[in-house]
Design a protein around this motif. Structure first.
Motif, PDB file in Angstrom:
ATOM      1  N   ASN A 198      61.922  24.879  45.813  1.00 46.68           N
ATOM      2  CA  ASN A 198      62.073  26.297  45.482  1.00 46.68           C
ATOM      3  C   ASN A 198      63.350  26.993  45.956  1.00 46.68           C
ATOM      4  O   ASN A 198      63.415  28.211  45.918  1.00 46.68           O
ATOM      5  N   THR A 199      64.368  26.264  46.415  1.00 43.32           N
ATOM      6  CA  THR A 199      65.438  26.966  47.126  1.00 43.32           C
ATOM      7  C   THR A 199      66.773  27.047  46.387  1.00 43.32           C
ATOM      8  O   THR A 199      67.449  28.059  46.446  1.00 43.32           O
ATOM      9  N   SER A 200      67.179  25.991  45.729  1.00 40.97           N
ATOM     10  CA  SER A 200      68.408  26.071  44.956  1.00 40.97           C
ATOM     11  C   SER A 200      68.373  25.024  43.852  1.00 40.97           C
ATOM     12  O   SER A 200      67.424  24.230  43.756  1.00 40.97           O
ATOM     13  N   ALA A 211      69.026  22.457  50.690  1.00 37.26           N
ATOM     14  CA  ALA A 211      69.313  23.127  49.424  1.00 37.26           C
ATOM     15  C   ALA A 211      70.746  23.643  49.372  1.00 37.26           C
ATOM     16  O   ALA A 211      71.113  24.357  48.456  1.00 37.26           O
ATOM     17  N   HIS A 212      71.550  23.273  50.397  1.00 38.61           N
ATOM     18  CA  HIS A 212      72.927  23.768  50.443  1.00 38.61           C
ATOM     19  C   HIS A 212      73.962  22.659  50.499  1.00 38.61           C
ATOM     20  O   HIS A 212      74.800  22.617  51.405  1.00 38.61           O
ATOM     21  N   PRO A 213      73.934  21.729  49.529  1.00 40.55           N
ATOM     22  CA  PRO A 213      74.977  20.705  49.503  1.00 40.55           C
ATOM     23  C   PRO A 213      76.334  21.375  49.352  1.00 40.55           C
ATOM     24  O   PRO A 213      76.438  22.465  48.803  1.00 40.55           O
ATOM     25  N   VAL A 247      67.722  24.126  60.577  1.00 42.50           N
ATOM     26  CA  VAL A 247      69.110  24.276  60.149  1.00 42.50           C
ATOM     27  C   VAL A 247      69.082  24.374  58.631  1.00 42.50           C
ATOM     28  O   VAL A 247      68.549  23.505  57.959  1.00 42.50           O
ATOM     29  N   HIS A 248      69.627  25.454  58.101  1.00 38.41           N
ATOM     30  CA  HIS A 248      69.440  25.748  56.690  1.00 38.41           C
ATOM     31  C   HIS A 248      70.665  25.392  55.843  1.00 38.41           C
ATOM     32  O   HIS A 248      70.541  25.027  54.682  1.00 38.41           O
ATOM     33  N   ASP A 249      71.838  25.499  56.432  1.00 37.73           N
ATOM     34  CA  ASP A 249      73.075  25.351  55.666  1.00 37.73           C
ATOM     35  C   ASP A 249      74.133  24.772  56.606  1.00 37.73           C
ATOM     36  O   ASP A 249      73.903  24.660  57.821  1.00 37.73           O
ATOM     37  N   PHE A 305      72.005  31.726  58.593  1.00 41.07           N
ATOM     38  CA  PHE A 305      71.435  30.991  57.461  1.00 41.07           C
ATOM     39  C   PHE A 305      72.547  30.355  56.634  1.00 41.07           C
ATOM     40  O   PHE A 305      72.544  29.169  56.410  1.00 41.07           O
ATOM     41  N   HIS A 306      73.520  31.188  56.189  1.00 40.96           N
ATOM     42  CA  HIS A 306      74.417  30.727  55.127  1.00 40.96           C
ATOM     43  C   HIS A 306      75.897  30.693  55.491  1.00 40.96           C
ATOM     44  O   HIS A 306      76.392  31.574  56.185  1.00 40.96           O
ATOM     45  N   PHE A 307      76.564  29.669  54.957  1.00 38.59           N
ATOM     46  CA  PHE A 307      77.989  29.449  55.191  1.00 38.59           C
ATOM     47  C   PHE A 307      78.786  29.698  53.921  1.00 38.59           C
ATOM     48  O   PHE A 307      78.316  29.431  52.813  1.00 38.59           O
ATOM     49  N   PHE A 313      66.663  32.544  45.223  1.00 38.02           N
ATOM     50  CA  PHE A 313      67.487  32.381  46.421  1.00 38.02           C
ATOM     51  C   PHE A 313      68.931  32.031  46.032  1.00 38.02           C
ATOM     52  O   PHE A 313      69.861  32.723  46.363  1.00 38.02           O
ATOM     53  N   HIS A 314      69.064  30.873  45.365  1.00 36.74           N
ATOM     54  CA  HIS A 314      70.400  30.324  45.144  1.00 36.74           C
ATOM     55  C   HIS A 314      70.530  29.659  43.786  1.00 36.74           C
ATOM     56  O   HIS A 314      69.530  29.300  43.169  1.00 36.74           O
ATOM     57  N   GLY A 315      71.791  29.430  43.399  1.00 35.93           N
ATOM     58  CA  GLY A 315      72.030  28.696  42.174  1.00 35.93           C
ATOM     59  C   GLY A 315      73.486  28.315  42.033  1.00 35.93           C
ATOM     60  O   GLY A 315      74.310  28.595  42.912  1.00 35.93           O
TER      61      GLY A 315
HETATM   62 FE   FE2 Z   1      69.724  29.459  51.566  1.00 35.84          FE
END
Ligand code: FE2
Lengths: 501, 151
Positions: free
Chosen positions: A156-158, A202-204, A247-249, A313-315, A492-494
């Motif tokens: 469900n995240t990206s 979900a953050h490659p 660790v999310h990202d 969360f995000h970079f 969330f992301h795309g």
């Molecule tokens: Fe995220």
């Protein structure tokens, strides 16, 4: 089968493994969750109501303004789309089932389509019409066996295109492959037999040449993936993480992979007592946030630096010069956004979220020092031009909150990291915006030359819309607004995938 | 390794004594109040390898040395195992499919099993095997059938 093998039978076999990690609770616990009736939903939060499992589509969205001729391809987005079954509602936004959206930009206009990812969980629960497995932030008694992470995988995240597959990503388990055209679910992705069911974030980070980096973390272990542009695993490594929590990202520079690991712990007793992972997280303000720097060329070469405790969360991006790595991300104080704001939001209550600010980390590898500075804008979801990933970048794009008492995101902003100047546009009180991504102009070589596209929710019309901005002039307002005749759950992301010219 | 991981490894670090001479013990297990136990294992992941199944009774050390066990080739559609002369009482089963016949339950890099496994009652644990209490079922005087669903 010889008897000897049997002697090493099941007891011993299980002793060597950490089963069943996907099972986030014991059977003794009663289900929790929000009672779904009688909720008075704030109209600004309508997209958090979620859907009831239905797919939607619109062949020709209404366009205000003009879509640039060279903006052709599909803008994929993913987010939790279903929160309620059998009168029971999840307590946490992260719990919902993955709902993949495709905004197709063609010569005929813009078409929109969205489908639920057919995970094992979704299929079984759709049939039963009750939640059957524990969720990230809601304790639910398992009504079917949970034997691996992927049994609770919501995808469900990206979402990102990799080779001929579309990957719907979660972070606690495998990616799920979809058909890029139809969004039909093909199945879980296993990069190598020994990597089955491994966490895949979900953050490659994808470099301009397609080189694909990703990681996973799970209870003190980390895995790194180096994947080719066509989607073949080139290298991987598993090692002990310097800190145990979420660790999310992460960020990737020319030569390094950088993690910033907040002091989140997992209360294992709470887990065993039946709490979801999200409910069992603890924040240890007295410990440091760890910076882990891994060499891209040799995953075994790693070093750890420390910063005062803070949350991330995000970079945006990372790049390096003369052994100094620059990393940008969005920092916040602690986990409060996670707990309070999301839980209230799921009940339809609008409440101020915690502030989060652009942060800039400077890692001096020679002196072994890390320094963090930040700006004061209230932002989230940083993105850079895909051509400068892991290289020196000049711009960062963020949704941000302008004059919003509750810190909700109603604007977009480009930050010039060299001059500190910003270029902004605000929807004021008329709309809320999600992540915006940068799409390079065809044939252009220069960073920042292209379009910033994203999704928003029109508060008055109660409909979802798409945006197209000139990436070098946000202040001019959107070049095009793409109106859907309905709202869809907040994503969330795309990522945008350009079609061949 | 952090505290959580240590705790997990402690939870599951049970020294399993080899199931010594299961066949020899079988005779000693007969008693007046004994029935038969049939275990039906169902699921679509039984098309290769070997089913490894251990039967524990209440007094056994759960996940340690088992009372009895079976090693049988996996078979598409399902396998069935019968234990004769099982004394009345509470039992639990742990089992897995050794798909590559290497004699162990293979796990991925972070310790999650990657071969199919299950427990009686289709029980699943939290960060470790389920307890005996979660997996237990009763064998009576006559014929008992227990079904385990592998996914
Ligand atoms: Fe995220």
């Amino acid at each position: 089968m010889d008897r000897r093998a049997f002697f090493k039978s099941t007891g011993a076999a299980f002793a060597a493994s950490a089963l069943p990690l996907g099972a986030l609770q014991s059977a003794a616990v009663h289900a929790q969750g929000i009672s779904a009736d009688k909720l008075e939903f704030d109209p600004t939060l309508t997209p958090l109501r979620g859907f009831h499992g239905q797919d939607v589509s619109c062949e020709r969205a209404q366009i205000e303004g003009r879509i640039p001729d060279d903006l052709r391809g599909t803008f994929y987005r993913n987010g939790p789309g279903l929160f309620e079954r059998g009168g029971m509602r999840y307590e946490h936004w992260f719990d919902g089932d993955g709902y993949v959206n495709a905004w197709k930009f063609t010569d005929q206009g813009v078409a929109h389509q969205a489908r639920f990812v057919q995970t094992r969980k979704f299929i079984a629960e759709q049939q039963a019409n009750v939640f059957l497995v524990p969720a990230f932030g809601t304790a639910i008694t398992a009504k079917m066996p949970v034997r691996s992470n992927d049994d609770v995988n919501t995808a469900n995240t990206s979402v990102v295109r990799l080779g001929d597959r579309l990957l719907a990503m979660w972070e606690g388990g495998s990616a799920t492959a979809l058909d890029p055209e139809t969004l039909e679910t093909r199945g879980l992705v296993t990069w190598a037999p020994e990597l089955k069911s491994m966490p895949f974030s979900a953050h490659p980070k994808i470099e301009a040449d397609g080189t694909f980096w990703n990681f996973g973390t799970f209870l003190g272990k980390m895995v790194l993936y180096h994947i080719s542009a066509s989607g073949t695993l080139l290298r991987h490594a598993v090692f002990d993480a310097p800190s145990g929590g979420m660790v999310h990202d992460f960020a990737v520079s020319q030569k390094h992979i950088v993690f910033v690991m907040p002091p989140i712990g997992i209360d294992i007793k709470a887990l065993r007592d039946g709490k979801g992972i999200g409910q069992a997280m603890t924040w240890d303000a007295n410990t440091s946030t760890k910076v882990l720097v891994v060499e891209k060329a040799d995953f075994s070469r790693r070093r750890i630096l420390e910063l005062p405790a803070h949350m991330v969360f995000h970079f945006g991006n990372a790049w390096e010069e003369n052994n100094i790595i620059r990393v940008d991300y969005v920092r916040s104080q602690n986990l409060s956004v996670f707990d309070e704001w999301m839980r209230k939001g799921m009940r339809g209550e609008r409440t101020p979220s915690a502030q989060s600010h652009p942060a800039f980390l400077r890692i001096d590898l020679n002196r072994g020092r890390a320094e963090l500075t930040h700006r004061n804008e209230n932002v989230e979801f940083p993105r850079v031009d895909p051509r400068v990933v892991a290289k020196r970048n000049r711009s960062i794009f963020y949704p941000f909150a302008e004059n919003q008492k509750d810190n909700s995101l109603n604007s977009v902003m480009r930050l010039d990291v060299d001059t500190g100047k910003t270029d902004r546009f605000s929807f004021g009180a008329s709309a809320l915006v999600e992540e915006h991504v940068f799409v390079p102009k065809r044939g252009s070589q220069r960073e920042g030359e292209g379009y910033l596209i994203g999704v928003g929710f029109d508060l008055k019309r109660q409909q979802t819309f798409g945006t197209v901005f000139d990436g070098s002039n946000l202040a001019a307002g959107p070049m095009a607004i793409i109106r859907l005749p309905y709202w869809v759950p907040t994503c969330f992301h795309g990522n945008f995938h350009a079609s061949n010219a | 390794m952090n505290a959580a991981a240590k705790r997990i490894s402690r939870l599951i670090n049970l020294t399993a004594t080899p199931l010594l001479a299961v066949g020899l013990l079988a005779g000693a297990m007969q008693s007046a109040n004994a029935g038969s136990l049939t275990v039906d294992i169902k699921g679509d992941v039984l098309d290769k390898g070997t089913v490894m199944l251990a039967l524990y009774k209440k007094d056994d050390k759960w996940m340690g040395k088992a009372t009895d066990g079976r090693v049988i080739p996996a078979k598409k559609g399902g396998v069935s195992v019968t234990f004769d002369d099982v004394p009345e009482g509470e039992y639990a089963i742990s089992m897995y499919v050794d798909e590559n016949n290497n004699g162990k339950l293979d796990a991925n890099g972070i310790g999650i099993p990657i071969e199919p496994y299950a427990f009686s009652n289709d029980a699943s644990g939290a960060f470790g095997p389920p307890s005996f209490a979660q997996a237990k079922f009763v064998v009576g005087k006559e014929k008992t059938t227990h079904v385990i669903n592998l996914k």
